[in-house]
Design a protein around this motif. Structure first.
Motif, mmCIF file in Angstrom:
data_model
loop_
_atom_site.group_PDB
_atom_site.id
_atom_site.type_symbol
_atom_site.label_atom_id
_atom_site.label_comp_id
_atom_site.label_asym_id
_atom_site.label_seq_id
_atom_site.Cartn_x
_atom_site.Cartn_y
_atom_site.Cartn_z
ATOM 1 N N THR A 64 -3.783 -0.318 -6.770
ATOM 2 C CA THR A 64 -4.465 -1.436 -6.121
ATOM 3 C C THR A 64 -4.605 -2.627 -7.070
ATOM 4 N N ARG A 65 -4.973 -2.367 -8.329
ATOM 5 C CA ARG A 65 -5.068 -3.453 -9.322
ATOM 6 C C ARG A 65 -3.702 -4.077 -9.577
ATOM 7 N N HIS A 66 -2.688 -3.239 -9.695
ATOM 8 C CA HIS A 66 -1.335 -3.734 -9.930
ATOM 9 C C HIS A 66 -0.865 -4.599 -8.759
ATOM 10 N N HIS A 67 -1.192 -4.181 -7.548
ATOM 11 C CA HIS A 67 -0.807 -4.959 -6.369
ATOM 12 C C HIS A 67 -1.514 -6.313 -6.343
ATOM 13 N N ALA A 81 9.529 9.349 0.748
ATOM 14 C CA ALA A 81 10.830 8.949 1.300
ATOM 15 C C ALA A 81 10.807 7.503 1.789
ATOM 16 N N CYS A 82 9.738 7.105 2.437
ATOM 17 C CA CYS A 82 9.624 5.744 2.964
ATOM 18 C C CYS A 82 9.619 4.719 1.834
ATOM 19 N N ILE A 83 8.826 4.948 0.800
ATOM 20 C CA ILE A 83 8.723 3.995 -0.307
ATOM 21 C C ILE A 83 10.037 3.958 -1.088
ATOM 22 N N ILE A 84 10.662 5.098 -1.295
ATOM 23 C CA ILE A 84 11.944 5.114 -2.013
ATOM 24 C C ILE A 84 13.007 4.371 -1.206
ATOM 25 N N THR A 103 5.699 -7.803 2.058
ATOM 26 C CA THR A 103 5.677 -6.758 3.077
ATOM 27 C C THR A 103 5.658 -5.369 2.432
ATOM 28 N N HIS A 104 6.440 -5.211 1.364
ATOM 29 C CA HIS A 104 6.503 -3.925 0.669
ATOM 30 C C HIS A 104 5.145 -3.569 0.041
ATOM 31 N N ILE A 105 4.518 -4.510 -0.597
ATOM 32 C CA ILE A 105 3.207 -4.255 -1.205
ATOM 33 C C ILE A 105 2.196 -3.866 -0.135
ATOM 34 N N ASP A 106 2.223 -4.565 0.998
ATOM 35 C CA ASP A 106 1.317 -4.219 2.096
ATOM 36 C C ASP A 106 1.560 -2.788 2.571
ATOM 37 N N LEU A 107 2.833 -2.394 2.679
ATOM 38 C CA LEU A 107 3.156 -1.030 3.100
ATOM 39 C C LEU A 107 2.643 -0.014 2.080
ATOM 40 N N GLU A 108 2.846 -0.288 0.797
ATOM 41 C CA GLU A 108 2.344 0.637 -0.224
ATOM 42 C C GLU A 108 0.823 0.760 -0.140
ATOM 43 N N VAL A 120 -1.284 4.247 -1.277
ATOM 44 C CA VAL A 120 -2.613 4.303 -1.903
ATOM 45 C C VAL A 120 -3.462 5.417 -1.292
ATOM 46 N N PRO A 121 -3.563 5.520 0.044
ATOM 47 C CA PRO A 121 -4.342 6.637 0.609
ATOM 48 C C PRO A 121 -3.768 8.009 0.239
ATOM 49 N N ALA A 122 -2.442 8.126 0.203
ATOM 50 C CA ALA A 122 -1.829 9.411 -0.161
ATOM 51 C C ALA A 122 -2.173 9.787 -1.596
ATOM 52 N N LEU A 123 -2.149 8.810 -2.493
ATOM 53 C CA LEU A 123 -2.479 9.084 -3.894
ATOM 54 C C LEU A 123 -3.927 9.530 -4.047
#
Length: 150
Positions: A83-86, A8-11, A55-60, A65-68
């Motif tokens: 992580t590579r994509h970021h 929900a947060c990322i969406i 900021t969005h990338i940092d949040l992801e 990343v930990p959730a995945l």
């Protein structure tokens, strides 16, 4: 944070970025029409977008990343791919921010760039939502209801 909260947060973040892209599209249209102040507003919008994306990338990195990693047998591979994509995104964000500090580009060049970056970002968010943020993947219950066993 529960997986559904991460989703929900990322969406929600993606929706805000899409709104920013919509505003930039409108500014690009105004710049092409030579509306007074549109070029300056477009340059400011480009900087704001770049900062928002950072900021969005940092949040992801912090919550997605930990959730995945903990989802399933493929979680570590998914997290590593993100992580590579970021890392790649951070490289072009640096270029984007550096370009903001250069002399203002010609309006058509700036408009072309803004439209290109919008297309790239929309495609990336669509991919994330389809392949990483899907409710069947980021779910709070670890048991797959639709799973068949042999």
């Amino acid at each position: 944070m529960r997986p559904s909260d991460v989703r929900a947060c990322i969406i929600e973040e993606h929706q805000e970025i899409r709104r920013m892209l919509g505003r930039l599209d409108r500014l690009a249209h105004a710049a092409v029409a030579a509306a007074p102040g549109a070029g300056v507003a477009l340059l400011q919008g480009r900087r704001a977008l770049a900062e928002r994306l950072r900021t969005h990338i940092d949040l992801e990195d912090e919550i997605l990343v930990p959730a995945l990693r903990t989802l399933d047998a493929w979680g570590a591979q998914r997290a590593e791919a993100v992580t590579r994509h970021h890392a790649e995104q951070r490289r072009w964000l640096t270029a984007l921010l550096d370009a903001v500090d250069e002399p203002p580009p010609e309006a058509t060049e700036l408009v072309r760039f803004v439209r290109w970056i919008g297309d790239v970002l929309r495609e990336d968010m669509d991919h994330e939502e389809r392949d990483l943020l899907h409710a069947d993947l980021l779910r709070d219950d670890p048991v797959g209801i639709d799973v068949q066993t042999g």
